[in-house]
Design a protein around this motif. Structure first.
Motif, PDB file in Angstrom:
ATOM      1  N   TYR A 351      50.004  44.821   1.387  1.00  0.00           N
ATOM      2  CA  TYR A 351      51.092  44.801   2.358  1.00  0.00           C
ATOM      3  C   TYR A 351      50.888  45.970   3.309  1.00  0.00           C
ATOM      4  O   TYR A 351      50.664  47.110   2.874  1.00  0.00           O
ATOM      5  N   GLY A 353      51.693  48.620   6.768  1.00  0.00           N
ATOM      6  CA  GLY A 353      52.842  49.397   7.205  1.00  0.00           C
ATOM      7  C   GLY A 353      52.436  50.641   7.955  1.00  0.00           C
ATOM      8  O   GLY A 353      51.257  50.901   8.174  1.00  0.00           O
ATOM      9  N   GLY A 358      58.337  55.682  10.622  1.00  0.00           N
ATOM     10  CA  GLY A 358      58.164  54.606  11.584  1.00  0.00           C
ATOM     11  C   GLY A 358      57.095  54.839  12.629  1.00  0.00           C
ATOM     12  O   GLY A 358      56.892  54.003  13.505  1.00  0.00           O
ATOM     13  N   ASN A 362      49.784  50.605  12.364  1.00  0.00           N
ATOM     14  CA  ASN A 362      49.874  49.674  11.236  1.00  0.00           C
ATOM     15  C   ASN A 362      48.529  49.594  10.506  1.00  0.00           C
ATOM     16  O   ASN A 362      47.476  49.462  11.123  1.00  0.00           O
ATOM     17  N   HIS A 384      48.222  40.606   3.083  1.00  0.00           N
ATOM     18  CA  HIS A 384      48.748  40.807   4.428  1.00  0.00           C
ATOM     19  C   HIS A 384      48.182  42.126   4.945  1.00  0.00           C
ATOM     20  O   HIS A 384      48.431  43.196   4.372  1.00  0.00           O
ATOM     21  N   ARG A 408      48.082  36.775   5.605  1.00  0.00           N
ATOM     22  CA  ARG A 408      48.852  37.104   6.803  1.00  0.00           C
ATOM     23  C   ARG A 408      48.172  38.254   7.528  1.00  0.00           C
ATOM     24  O   ARG A 408      47.499  39.084   6.924  1.00  0.00           O
ATOM     25  N   THR A 411      52.019  42.745  11.985  1.00  0.00           N
ATOM     26  CA  THR A 411      53.024  43.665  11.461  1.00  0.00           C
ATOM     27  C   THR A 411      53.921  42.969  10.453  1.00  0.00           C
ATOM     28  O   THR A 411      53.949  41.738  10.354  1.00  0.00           O
ATOM     29  N   THR A 412      54.698  43.742   9.740  1.00  0.00           N
ATOM     30  CA  THR A 412      55.557  43.166   8.703  1.00  0.00           C
ATOM     31  C   THR A 412      56.720  42.375   9.297  1.00  0.00           C
ATOM     32  O   THR A 412      57.218  41.438   8.674  1.00  0.00           O
ATOM     33  N   ASN A 413      57.166  42.752  10.507  1.00  0.00           N
ATOM     34  CA  ASN A 413      58.309  42.047  11.091  1.00  0.00           C
ATOM     35  C   ASN A 413      57.919  40.893  11.990  1.00  0.00           C
ATOM     36  O   ASN A 413      58.777  40.135  12.452  1.00  0.00           O
ATOM     37  N   ALA A 414      56.602  40.759  12.254  1.00  0.00           N
ATOM     38  CA  ALA A 414      56.134  39.625  13.055  1.00  0.00           C
ATOM     39  C   ALA A 414      54.772  39.147  12.540  1.00  0.00           C
ATOM     40  O   ALA A 414      53.761  39.206  13.240  1.00  0.00           O
TER      41      ALA A 414
END
Length: 422
Positions: A351, A353, A358, A362, A384, A408, A411-414
């Motif tokens: 995964y 990040g 923030g 990535n 991912h 995947r 990014t994690t949100n898209a």
């Protein structure tokens, strides 16, 4: 060594201590010591076992307690326990735990929190410390022991190297034939070398150690550094913020790591390397339910040679390949590069990040990256990664990707899905 014992139906007190010159047993069965090392002892004091403060240690965060602690260790018979009550024990030289002796602290803090007293109970080397390790185990040759060195224990203890000024000072180390060591509930923080290091000495390597709940935090070098460490067991051990690899394992035949974690280290989380050999005495290693997070290079790197299989089951990687915040760099959750050992992966997840605040890029670039290796098999999982979840770098003799692997990128949100429908 002289023994004085007081017994009633409910009490047994024993002291094994040549420094006690007078004592008596009262009507309640308490052992009352009147003179210790020439100094009167307060009436009513009961001593049960070897306590470093009874050998002159102060634990006051100022006094150099090296000689007193070492005297207690040297006075302890095999199978005995040397206790360190609450206090901050300053040391100026390496402490040597003899064969069969347990060094027992009060408790250990898993992480350092300023102004948290619990109460303090740890070893804190002085800035003038002169030695290669805060605690060391010697083999029979160097230590001059009549038999094989082994069965040392360190339990419930923290080593705080915050004041160390000299580089390359390890927390705990051993060289040579030192067997069956047990380290449990120990935290090693801010030493300038490795947290725990083993290596060759007198023609042999240490082997058959057991480490349970060991935390290594912000070392100057590797967290755990093991060379040719046969039959080692690591359970719930963590390396965080180390200056090199979190776990550096160069041949650990017939060993296992269960529930171990490597996070925010400057190199790889787990680095499986070295020559694991090809003979009948060689063997592989099992990693079960281990995890990584935000290591600067790969979460797991395997570049070992030899024939024994390296096995991973339930491997969880996260945000690795930080690469000083830039991401990319060819880093992966799991990277196998130039490995001749078979690498077998059951269930794996990756995964991506960024930093906790923030910021930064990535990562990792890849979920799994394999190049120039003999045999790598990943059965199932969910990968991912920032650029490519699965990457064949070429030069592989056999690379087997299971059908049930979800992929995947982004990014994690898209995320962009590339699920395998086969």
């Amino acid at each position: 060594m002289p023994t004085v014992t007081g017994m009633t139906a409910s009490k047994v007190y024993e002291i094994r201590d040549t420094m006690v010159t007078n004592g008596s047993i009262n009507a309640d069965g308490d052992l009352i010591l009147t003179t210790y090392a020439g100094t009167p002892i307060n009436a009513g004091t009961v001593v049960n076992g070897l306590n470093v403060k009874n050998y002159g240690a102060e634990g006051d965060n100022t006094t150099d307690d090296t000689a007193a602690i070492q005297l207690a260790l040297d006075s302890c018979p095999p199978g005995g326990v040397v206790e360190m009550p609450p206090g901050v024990y300053r040391t100026s030289a390496t402490l040597v735990v003899p064969p069969g002796v347990t060094l027992l602290g009060t408790r250990t803090s898993l992480m350092y929190i300023p102004n948290l007293t619990d109460p303090p109970g740890y070893i804190r080397p002085l800035p003038t410390f002169n030695g290669t390790a805060v605690i060391k185990f010697l083999d029979d040759v160097v230590g001059g022991y009549p038999n094989i060195s082994g069965e040392q224990r360190v339990i419930n203890l923290m080593i705080d190297g915050s004041d160390l000024a000299t580089p390359s000072i390890d927390g705990i180390s051993a060289e040579g034939n030192v067997q069956n060591v047990g380290i449990r509930d120990v935290t090693i923080r801010r030493v300038t070398g490795a947290g725990i290091r083993t290596g060759i000495g007198s023609g042999f390597y240490p082997y058959s150690w057991r480490l349970h709940r060991v935390m290594v935090d912000k070392t100057g070098w590797r967290g755990f550094s093991f060379e040719v460490m046969t039959d080692i067991t690591l359970i719930d051990c963590q390396a965080i913020g180390c200056g090199a690899d979190g776990f550096y394992i160069a041949n650990a035949a017939n060993s296992q790591a269960i529930g171990c974690r490597a996070e925010w280290c400057d190199d790889n989380g787990f680095h499986i390397t070295g020559d694991w050999a090809a003979g009948t005495g060689s063997g592989g290693m099992l990693f079960g339910s281990c995890s990584t997070d935000r290591n600067d290079k790969n979460g797991v790197l395997v570049d070992a040679t030899g024939n024994p299989p390296i096995q991973f089951d339930n491997l969880h990687t996260r945000r690795d390949g930080r690469n000083l915040g830039a991401g990319g760099g060819g880093y992966a959750g799991l990277k196998v590069a130039g490995a001749s050992v078979p690498v077998l992966v059951g269930l794996m997840t990756c995964y991506p990040g960024v930093d906790d605040n923030g910021t930064e890029t990535n990562s990792p670039q890849y979920g799994v990256r394999v190049e120039n290796s003999t045999y790598v098999s990943v059965a199932t999982g969910f990968l991912h990664a920032a650029t490519d979840s699965w990457s064949d770098g070429g030069g592989n003799a056999a690379l087997r990707r299971g059908a049930n692997i979800g992929e995947r990128t982004g990014t994690t949100n898209a995320p962009v899905d590339a699920f395998n429908e086969g």
